[in-house]
Design an enzyme around this catalytic site. Structure first.
Site, PDB file in Angstrom:
ATOM      1  CB  CYS A 129       1.196  -2.125   4.838  1.00 32.76           C
ATOM      2  SG  CYS A 129       1.107  -2.959   6.433  1.00 32.76           S
ATOM      3  CG  HIS A 175      10.527 -27.554  12.405  1.00 38.09           C
ATOM      4  ND1 HIS A 175      10.165 -26.815  13.519  1.00 38.09           N
ATOM      5  CD2 HIS A 175      11.843 -27.810  12.535  1.00 38.09           C
ATOM      6  CE1 HIS A 175      11.221 -26.641  14.283  1.00 38.09           C
ATOM      7  NE2 HIS A 175      12.257 -27.242  13.712  1.00 38.09           N
ATOM      8  CB  THR A 228       2.811  -1.685  11.101  1.00 36.45           C
ATOM      9  OG1 THR A 228       1.597  -2.328  10.695  1.00 36.45           O
ATOM     10  CG2 THR A 228       2.520  -0.301  11.655  1.00 36.45           C
ATOM     11  CG  ASP A 272      -0.324   0.242   2.532  1.00 37.41           C
ATOM     12  OD1 ASP A 272       0.928   0.345   2.620  1.00 37.41           O
ATOM     13  OD2 ASP A 272      -1.063   0.358   3.525  1.00 37.41           O
ATOM     14  CG  HIS A 301      11.694 -23.619  13.148  1.00 41.98           C
ATOM     15  ND1 HIS A 301      11.909 -23.321  14.474  1.00 41.98           N
ATOM     16  CD2 HIS A 301      12.859 -24.160  12.707  1.00 41.98           C
ATOM     17  CE1 HIS A 301      13.137 -23.684  14.823  1.00 41.98           C
ATOM     18  NE2 HIS A 301      13.734 -24.181  13.766  1.00 41.98           N
TER      19      HIS A 301
END
Length: 148
Positions: free
Chosen positions: A64, A133, A66, A7, A97
């Site tokens: 974006c 995993h 954050t 964004d 993992h």
């Protein structure tokens, strides 16, 4: 090939990482946004996640402000395992993992130099298939299918 998207809040960091990917000789497709004007992250998170989960692209990288919002949007697409990272250790272990197929970065949180290190670690780390995993990733897939 890598699918990427952002964004407006992640636009500048995305553009920087495109230069990094070019320098590494890595192919990618930019799903947008294509200019630094206000837009909505769910549109781009979903578009990149659909491209990755369809098998058209092996991995996706999202941006974006954050990294949080766009990763949440991406993770709504069945088969997406998008991790929001702001450090190299989490990026590497998300691949090793958790077999993360998408990475999200915050353009207002992570600087360009650190972003390059995170992207490099994420792209260069392979999933540790087999054992605990793989069992755990299979459990995540079962939850997604409402089987667990």
């Amino acid at each position: 090939m890598i699918a990427i998207g952002s964004d407006h809040g992640g636009f500048e960091l995305k553009e920087h990482i495109k230069g990094y990917l070019d320098a590494q000789g890595l192919e990618y497709r930019d799903f947008g946004c294509h200019k630094n004007e206000r837009c909505d992250y769910p549109e781009y998170g979903a578009a990149v996640a659909k491209a990755v989960t369809s098998g058209e692209y092996e991995k996706g990288i999202l941006f974006c402000g954050t990294g949080a919002g766009i990763s949440i949007a991406a993770n709504k697409i069945k088969g997406a395992r998008c991790v929001n990272c702001s450090d190299v250790y989490t990026a590497a272990l998300s691949r090793q993992h958790n077999n993360a197929n998408m990475l999200a970065l915050g353009g207002r949180v992570v600087g360009p130099g650190l972003a390059e290190l995170i992207v490099a670690a994420w792209l260069d780390t392979a999933f540790e298939s087999g054992g605990r995993h793989e069992t755990r990733v299979d459990m995540i897939t079962a939850i997604e299918k409402n089987e667990g």
